[in-house]
Design an enzyme around this catalytic site. Structure first.
Site, PDB file in Angstrom:
ATOM      1  N   ASN A 124      33.820  67.725  42.431  1.00 59.60           N
ATOM      2  CA  ASN A 124      34.175  69.134  42.394  1.00 59.60           C
ATOM      3  C   ASN A 124      33.064  70.083  42.797  1.00 59.60           C
ATOM      4  O   ASN A 124      32.668  70.933  42.024  1.00 59.60           O
ATOM      5  CB  ASN A 124      34.649  69.486  40.987  1.00 59.60           C
ATOM      6  CG  ASN A 124      35.461  70.758  41.013  1.00 59.60           C
ATOM      7  OD1 ASN A 124      35.701  71.305  42.073  1.00 59.60           O
ATOM      8  ND2 ASN A 124      35.873  71.218  39.874  1.00 59.60           N
ATOM      9  N   GLU A 169      52.362  79.093  41.438  1.00 61.88           N
ATOM     10  CA  GLU A 169      52.645  79.279  42.865  1.00 61.88           C
ATOM     11  C   GLU A 169      54.093  78.978  43.192  1.00 61.88           C
ATOM     12  O   GLU A 169      54.495  78.981  44.339  1.00 61.88           O
ATOM     13  CB  GLU A 169      51.725  78.375  43.694  1.00 61.88           C
ATOM     14  CG  GLU A 169      50.269  78.811  43.566  1.00 61.88           C
ATOM     15  CD  GLU A 169      49.375  78.002  44.479  1.00 61.88           C
ATOM     16  OE1 GLU A 169      49.854  77.043  45.087  1.00 61.88           O
ATOM     17  OE2 GLU A 169      48.186  78.345  44.568  1.00 61.88           O
ATOM     18  N   HIS A 178      43.978  72.211  43.643  1.00 59.27           N
ATOM     19  CA  HIS A 178      45.172  71.925  42.833  1.00 59.27           C
ATOM     20  C   HIS A 178      46.411  71.701  43.673  1.00 59.27           C
ATOM     21  O   HIS A 178      47.430  71.279  43.159  1.00 59.27           O
ATOM     22  CB  HIS A 178      45.392  73.070  41.850  1.00 59.27           C
ATOM     23  CG  HIS A 178      45.582  74.396  42.489  1.00 59.27           C
ATOM     24  ND1 HIS A 178      44.528  75.207  42.843  1.00 59.27           N
ATOM     25  CD2 HIS A 178      46.708  75.040  42.866  1.00 59.27           C
ATOM     26  CE1 HIS A 178      45.025  76.312  43.390  1.00 59.27           C
ATOM     27  NE2 HIS A 178      46.336  76.235  43.425  1.00 59.27           N
ATOM     28  N   TYR A 235      46.532  63.437  49.555  1.00 55.20           N
ATOM     29  CA  TYR A 235      45.227  62.887  49.925  1.00 55.20           C
ATOM     30  C   TYR A 235      45.360  62.132  51.238  1.00 55.20           C
ATOM     31  O   TYR A 235      44.476  62.156  52.085  1.00 55.20           O
ATOM     32  CB  TYR A 235      44.731  61.950  48.827  1.00 55.20           C
ATOM     33  CG  TYR A 235      44.571  62.636  47.498  1.00 55.20           C
ATOM     34  CD1 TYR A 235      43.442  63.389  47.216  1.00 55.20           C
ATOM     35  CD2 TYR A 235      45.576  62.549  46.529  1.00 55.20           C
ATOM     36  CE1 TYR A 235      43.297  64.025  46.002  1.00 55.20           C
ATOM     37  CE2 TYR A 235      45.431  63.179  45.297  1.00 55.20           C
ATOM     38  CZ  TYR A 235      44.284  63.919  45.042  1.00 55.20           C
ATOM     39  OH  TYR A 235      44.169  64.547  43.846  1.00 55.20           O
TER      40      TYR A 235
END
Length: 104
Positions: free
Chosen positions: A47, A82, A56, A25
């Site tokens: 969202n 991932e 994510h 962030y």
DNA sequence: TATTTGACCAAGA
DNA sequence: ATCTTGGCCAAAT
């Protein structure tokens, strides 16, 4: 309606993060030229981006996974898919997986 | 318009 | 290392 330009910029930056990498962030806020780390997460919480933007891949500056509107477990699962491992709510090899923005 | 909130961060004890 | 405190900014109430 008015406003939200801030959030929009967040999504744009987020799209620059390649799969298998994560950002924070703080990095996003810094890239935007502000210190609104909280506002960034706040925008994500509402969202409006859902699956449109890879929310994510955003974690805390300490490597903690942080939170997720769809549930932290879901977030971890996506990261794992991932190739990013998460142990006890913390990203493994966080520094290596971390992606920093650069201005074009 | 004013107050509260939050998927946060950094420094101090 | 953990816990507490203050600050920070935008959006929601």
């Amino acid at each position: 309606m008015t406003g939200k330009f801030f959030a929009k910029r967040c999504y744009k930056a987020l799209l620059e993060v390649p799969a298998g990498k994560v950002t924070t962030y703080r990095e996003i806020a810094h890239f935007l030229g502000t210190r609104a780390y909280r506002a960034v997460g706040n925008a994500m919480n509402k969202n409006p981006c859902a699956p449109v933007v890879p929310c994510h891949r955003v974690v805390k500056s300490d490597g903690l996974v942080g939170g997720y509107a769809g549930g932290v477990a879901q977030k971890i699962k996506l990261l794992k898919d991932e190739g990013i491992q998460v142990r006890n709510g913390r990203v493994v090899d966080f520094q290596e997986k971390l992606y920093t923005f650069k201005r074009k």
